[in-house]
Design an enzyme around this catalytic site. Structure first.
Site: not given
Ligand code: PBG
Length: 383
Positions: A244, A254, A274, A290, A305, A331, A370
């Site tokens: 991610k 957000r 982040k 990871e 992602k 998004s 979505y």
């Protein structure tokens, strides 16, 4: 044997002479098909001497669909749903067509529609009321929290729907981070993992089928696996957000949850982004590190992602693990397609289905998008 250019030209000469007569006759006496005309000015050339002509395999939709390497089906889609405590659905400005659904009947109706189109997997994102957000985000594991209630509601209504959850503190954290923020701005890792475990267990208790840690803390997959197993949830699976990235493409999400990192105060530094836990968009090899950790810790599905700008990472994971791969068409990617479509700059259906197909080509089994409902309608042939 490759015919000589001379032979090819003379054969063409025969056919073109025949083409001007009413019933063209070939050299062996059978009736030939009339040669379609060409625009005036088309050059007359000697055919290239090609042993391989890939276009032969693209000649018709029938043949193309016969040899197509990948396909898209609503079975691949995971529908993200935003839920809030209000009494009616609230449109999300930066995600046209997507609502914060009012907890209750509206959520059930939306999932019923998805299900009727073959979309049987959903992931739940709750918008926590501000007064329940705290710096330690303990609302995340309230057994009667909005997320837990939504899981129960959907599982009761549709036992066959696969319910995924998000495991991270940001929707519950008044600082807007996925982990607990220390006063000097450090995002605490192991303390956060403790709460992620409680959150995952509370979701499993509510009936979740698959918990999905999206927080990027170190060691969380193994810790969540142990916590679930300890509490008897050996059947609940983990879809890890393995790679991610700290991406600008999460902006509309957000907005939807009002979950962006908040401004710091004089006595508390709050990192504005982040980047201290999500991956650097410049990095490719690090995704393998990871992935190795998640696989060793017991992940069932590995996610990449965002999606469209990260297809190389999807392919890399696909080639380096035997676990199923999912990809999050996030998004901001949705917003870009919608914005261009609204302006008439893109054919939305074709562009969106192409994006989704490309995730499959890159190696994704599952796609969080979505577009799930709309794409399922398009695939079913609805306008
Ligand atoms: C929360 C979370 C985020 C998304 C999924 N889970 C936001 C973030 O990490 O800031 C983004 C999804 C999207 O943009 O569609 N940890």
């Amino acid at each position: 044997m490759v015919p000589s250019a001379q032979a090819a030209c003379s054969r063409r000469a025969v056919i073109s002479r025949a083409a001007v007569t009413e019933k063209p006759v070939t050299t062996n006496g059978t009736t030939a098909r009339a040669k379609p005309g060409v625009p005036e000015g088309t050059p007359i050339v000697t055919p290239q001497n090609l042993p391989s002509r890939p276009r032969r395999n693209r000649r018709s939709e029938t043949f193309r669909s016969g040899i197509r390497e990948n396909w898209l089906s609503p079975a691949h889609f995971i529908l993200p749903i935003f839920v809030h405590e209000g009494s009616s659905n609230e449109p999300i400005a930066s995600m046209p067509g997507i609502n914060r659904l009012a907890y209750g009947k509206n959520v059930v109706d939306h999932v019923a529609e998805a299900r009727s189109l073959g979309v049987n997997q959903v992931v739940i994102f709750p918008k926590t009321p501000d007064h329940l957000k705290t710096p330690s985000a303990q609302e995340a594991f309230n057994p009667n929290g909005l997320s837990q209630r939504t899981i129960r509601l959907l599982k009761d209504a549709f036992p066959d729907v696969e319910i995924y959850t998000d495991v991270a503190l940001d929707p519950y954290n008044s600082d807007g981070h996925d982990g607990i923020v220390r006063d000097d701005g450090v995002i605490l890792n192991d303390e956060t993992v403790e709460y992620l475990c409680r959150q995952a267990v509370s979701q499993a208790e509510a009936g979740a089928d698959c918990v999905s840690p999206s927080d990027m803390m170190d060691g969380r997959v193994g810790a969540i696996r142990r916590a679930l197993d300890r509490e008897g949830h050996t059947h609940v699976s983990i879809m890890s957000y393995t790679a991610k990235y700290a991406s600008a493409f999460y902006g509309p999400f957000r907005d939807a949850l009002a979950s962006a990192p908040k401004a710091g105060q004089a006595h508390r530094r709050i990192p504005p982004n982040k980047k201290e836990y999500q991956m650097d968009p410049a990095n490719y090899r690090e995704a393998l590190r990871e992935a190795a950790a998640d696989e060793a810790e017991g992940a069932d599905i590995m996610m990449v992602k965002p999606g469209m700008p990260y297809l190389d990472v999807v392919r890399s994971l696909r080639d380096n693990t035997s676990l199923p791969i999912s990809v999050y068409h996030v998004s901001g990617e949705y917003a870009m397609l919608k914005a261009a479509a609204e302006r008439g700059w893109l054919n939305e259906k074709d562009a969106a289905l192409e994006a989704l197909m490309c995730f499959r080509r890159a190696g994704a089994d599952l796609i969080l998008t979505y577009y799930s409902v709309e794409a399922a309608k398009w695939l079913a042939g609805e306008k």
